[in-house]
Design a protein around this motif. Structure first.
Motif: not given
Length: 67
Positions: A4-5, A14-21, A57-64
């Motif tokens: 759920s968003f 999602a933020l953890n993944r985005a910061i690493r990216t 955007i990828t996390s929102c589209a496909f989930g984590i």
């Protein structure tokens, strides 16, 4: 995969993944210059920022999976 968003776990992951990216994008872009004093830091930061946004955007589209 159920997410759920409005779930705090989703946004934290999602933020953890985005910061690493973001930092992976920085690390990948820096070696493309010849010398450290020739680094175009604006381009490097924009590359990292684009990777950050693309990750969200990828996390929102496909989930984590870990969320």
């Amino acid at each position: 995969m159920d997410f759920s968003f409005f779930d705090r776990r989703f946004w934290r992951a999602a933020l953890n993944r985005a910061i690493r990216t973001f930092f992976q994008g920085l690390a990948a872009a820096i070696p493309t210059t010849a010398l450290i004093n020739q680094v175009d830091w604006l381009t490097i930061l924009l590359t990292g920022a684009f990777a950050f946004v693309a990750s969200l955007i990828t996390s929102c589209a496909f989930g984590i999976p870990e969320a």
